[in-house]
Design an enzyme around this catalytic site. Sequence first.
Site, PDB file in Angstrom:
ATOM      1  N   CYS A  29      35.274  64.333  -9.930  1.00  0.00           N
ATOM      2  CA  CYS A  29      35.955  63.231 -10.108  1.00  0.00           C
ATOM      3  C   CYS A  29      36.463  62.866 -11.622  1.00  0.00           C
ATOM      4  O   CYS A  29      35.721  62.643 -12.407  1.00  0.00           O
ATOM      5  CB  CYS A  29      35.063  62.123  -9.815  1.00  0.00           C
ATOM      6  SG  CYS A  29      35.568  60.572 -10.191  1.00  0.00           S
ATOM      7  N   CYS A  32      35.285  59.651 -13.270  1.00  0.00           N
ATOM      8  CA  CYS A  32      34.124  59.846 -13.724  1.00  0.00           C
ATOM      9  C   CYS A  32      33.693  60.497 -14.856  1.00  0.00           C
ATOM     10  O   CYS A  32      32.840  60.022 -15.589  1.00  0.00           O
ATOM     11  CB  CYS A  32      33.214  60.350 -12.417  1.00  0.00           C
ATOM     12  SG  CYS A  32      33.352  59.681 -10.952  1.00  0.00           S
TER      13      CYS A  32
END
Length: 104
Positions: A29, A32
């Site tokens: 991600c 993230c």
Amino acid sequence: MAIVKATDQNFSNETAEGLVLADFWAPWCGPCKMIAPVLEELDSELSDKVKIVKLDVDENQETAGKYGVMSIPTLILFKNGEPVDKVIGFQPKEALADLVNKHA
């Protein structure tokens, strides 16, 4: 205090006491990865107020499902084991500090 890696097995213990910011994330991600250094800074600045735990949603789907995590990063703030606030997506450090301070 260092950021703690949580799992399905230890998540409830890690979030049981005090104020805990749980980062639901995955290695693939992009946002993230962007928020990781922000959480490191937050941990060094607010470690007296909040504990930070990270939960990899790919490896720990049970806990992610329990808290309705559909998008990542999702950050859920727990107070004594109960979720009290939630933000989805990348957040600047100031916004996360405000979130913590609102419940501290």
